[in-house]
Design a protein around this motif. Structure first.
Motif, mmCIF file in Angstrom:
data_model
loop_
_atom_site.group_PDB
_atom_site.id
_atom_site.type_symbol
_atom_site.label_atom_id
_atom_site.label_comp_id
_atom_site.label_asym_id
_atom_site.label_seq_id
_atom_site.Cartn_x
_atom_site.Cartn_y
_atom_site.Cartn_z
ATOM 1 N N TRP A 153 0.829 -1.208 0.000
ATOM 2 C CA TRP A 153 0.000 0.000 0.000
ATOM 3 C C TRP A 153 0.865 1.260 0.000
ATOM 4 N N VAL A 154 1.913 1.255 0.833
ATOM 5 C CA VAL A 154 2.810 2.409 0.909
ATOM 6 C C VAL A 154 3.509 2.645 -0.428
ATOM 7 N N LEU A 155 4.035 1.552 -1.006
ATOM 8 C CA LEU A 155 4.729 1.682 -2.292
ATOM 9 C C LEU A 155 3.779 2.115 -3.409
ATOM 10 N N ALA A 156 2.546 1.606 -3.380
ATOM 11 C CA ALA A 156 1.567 2.000 -4.388
ATOM 12 C C ALA A 156 1.222 3.480 -4.267
ATOM 13 N N GLY A 157 1.080 3.948 -3.020
ATOM 14 C CA GLY A 157 0.806 5.371 -2.806
ATOM 15 C C GLY A 157 1.947 6.240 -3.272
ATOM 16 N N ARG A 158 3.176 5.774 -3.048
ATOM 17 C CA ARG A 158 4.349 6.539 -3.489
ATOM 18 C C ARG A 158 4.414 6.592 -5.012
ATOM 19 N N ARG A 159 4.136 5.471 -5.661
ATOM 20 C CA ARG A 159 4.145 5.455 -7.132
ATOM 21 C C ARG A 159 3.074 6.388 -7.689
ATOM 22 N N GLN A 160 1.916 6.407 -7.053
ATOM 23 C CA GLN A 160 0.841 7.290 -7.505
ATOM 24 C C GLN A 160 1.237 8.754 -7.353
ATOM 25 N N ARG A 161 1.865 9.087 -6.213
ATOM 26 C CA ARG A 161 2.316 10.477 -6.010
ATOM 27 C C ARG A 161 3.404 10.850 -7.011
ATOM 28 N N ARG A 162 4.298 9.890 -7.324
ATOM 29 C CA ARG A 162 5.347 10.172 -8.300
ATOM 30 C C ARG A 162 4.754 10.423 -9.687
ATOM 31 N N ARG A 163 3.772 9.597 -10.079
ATOM 32 C CA ARG A 163 3.138 9.805 -11.383
ATOM 33 C C ARG A 163 2.450 11.167 -11.438
ATOM 34 N N ALA A 191 0.915 19.575 -7.552
ATOM 35 C CA ALA A 191 1.797 18.405 -7.614
ATOM 36 C C ALA A 191 1.660 17.488 -6.412
ATOM 37 N N GLY A 192 1.052 17.982 -5.316
ATOM 38 C CA GLY A 192 0.903 17.170 -4.126
ATOM 39 C C GLY A 192 2.153 17.168 -3.268
ATOM 40 N N VAL A 193 2.155 16.298 -2.272
ATOM 41 C CA VAL A 193 3.267 16.207 -1.329
ATOM 42 C C VAL A 193 3.985 14.876 -1.530
#
Length: 343
Positions: free
Chosen positions: A8-18, A283-285
């Motif tokens: 979940w953490v990695l998926a959230g990070r990938r989403q924020r990066r995209r 861009a978000g955080v």
């Protein structure tokens, strides 16, 4: 369960990066569009092919002069100064963890402006002399504000209040310089103080271009430490950040960029104040918003200059338009911070 949480953490990070990559690319695309509009639009609208031929060095009567001598320097001044203002504003707001802690509000811009006005009106200097004096005055202003705001412990609120007082004093110095200046120098000084891209020349943009190319990579490299500084002094230190060296490097880089930008275009109002919050909202955080903030600054300056040139019966300097955009946001921010008890 543990592996699922990590996913979940990695998926959230990938989403924020995209999201960060998408927003940054969109901001860059808008900046390119506005740069093209700056080159194409004017009292005469030239065909795209003629503009390209003029930029390539081909001599076209009327087109070459308008594009290479007037529009290209104006566009580059807005591009470089907007990026510098946006980047510096984001660095100060993030590092000091307060949206009011930007160079416009705490007096740094006024310090560089006072030095530039003194060199221009009293010494009749230009170019590198004005840029050097602006950088020295900007760093001196930061040092004075820091010394005067020191107490038993560092407090951002105290720094902002001291900065506002220093800004008022420096604005009074600028007013005095205008009063004692020769009458023929006043109109140009007032246009410069409003923040204007009028009269930009290629040879005057060299210091700004060099400062942007030198200090932007420094700010980007230190961007990850800047995010840790936002968590607080103790947290950043516990995570291995040398807070003093990082803060000094970021402040010096930001002040040099904004001082040279101010010397080139004047203190364009509220760009450094607006760029960071807009970039963060878009861009978000989770990732450094240094580049998005710089691009937002570029878009604000170029769009405001186009609006000032073509949206009204009379032409207005870019700083007038950005001031109209920034003043309501400043009032809104003060009201919101007051309700939260942050003032």
């Amino acid at each position: 369960m543990k592996n699922q949480t990590i996913e979940w953490v990695l998926a959230g990070r990938r989403q924020r990066r995209r999201r960060w990559i998408l927003v940054t690319c969109l901001l860059a695309a808008v900046a390119c569009f506005l740069c093209c509009a700056m080159l194409l639009l004017g009292s005469t609208v030239y065909p795209v092919q003629d503009v390209i031929r003029a930029l390539a060095g081909e001599h076209l009567q009327g087109v070459s002069f308008a594009v290479n001598t007037i529009r290209l320097p104006r566009m580059l001044a807005g591009l470089l100064a907007g990026f510098a203002f946006g980047l510096a504003g984001y660095v100060f707001q993030t590092m000091l963890r307060n949206p009011l802690a930007n160079p416009n509000v705490i007096g740094i811009t006024s310090g560089t402006g006072a030095a530039a006005v003194f060199c221009t009106i009293v010494l009749h200097a230009s170019g590198a002399v004005v840029s050097a004096a602006s950088v020295i005055a900007g760093l001196a202003t930061v040092l004075i504000i820091y010394i005067l705001s020191r107490g038993k412990s560092f407090a951002v609120g105290r720094l902002i209040l001291v900065g506002i007082g220093i800004q008022a004093m420096l604005d009074a110095v600028i007013s005095y310089l205008l009063l004692i200046s020769a009458q023929q120098d006043i109109p140009a000084a007032l246009r410069w103080l409003a923040g204007s891209l009028n009269g930009s020349q290629m040879h005057e943009l060299a210091p700004l271009a060099i400062a942007t190319l030198v200090f932007t990579p420094i700010a980007i490299v230190l961007g990850k430490h800047l995010q840790l500084l936002e968590l607080g002094e103790q947290t950043a230190s516990s995570l291995g950040v040398d807070t003093n060296k990082t803060r000094i490097a970021l402040i010096a880089s930001s002040v040099c960029m904004i001082a040279i930008a101010t010397a080139a275009t004047g203190p364009i109002a509220f760009v450094s104040f607006l760029a960071g919050p807009i970039a963060k909202r878009l861009a978000g955080v989770g990732f450094s918003n240094i580049v998005p903030s710089g691009l937002v600054g570029v878009n604000l300056v170029l769009a405001a200059d186009l609006i000032g040139q073509f949206a009204f019966e009379y032409r207005f300097p870019v700083g007038v338009i950005t001031g109209l955009l920034g003043a309501p946001y400043l009032i809104f921010l003060l009201i919101r911070m007051n309700r939260k008890g942050e003032l």
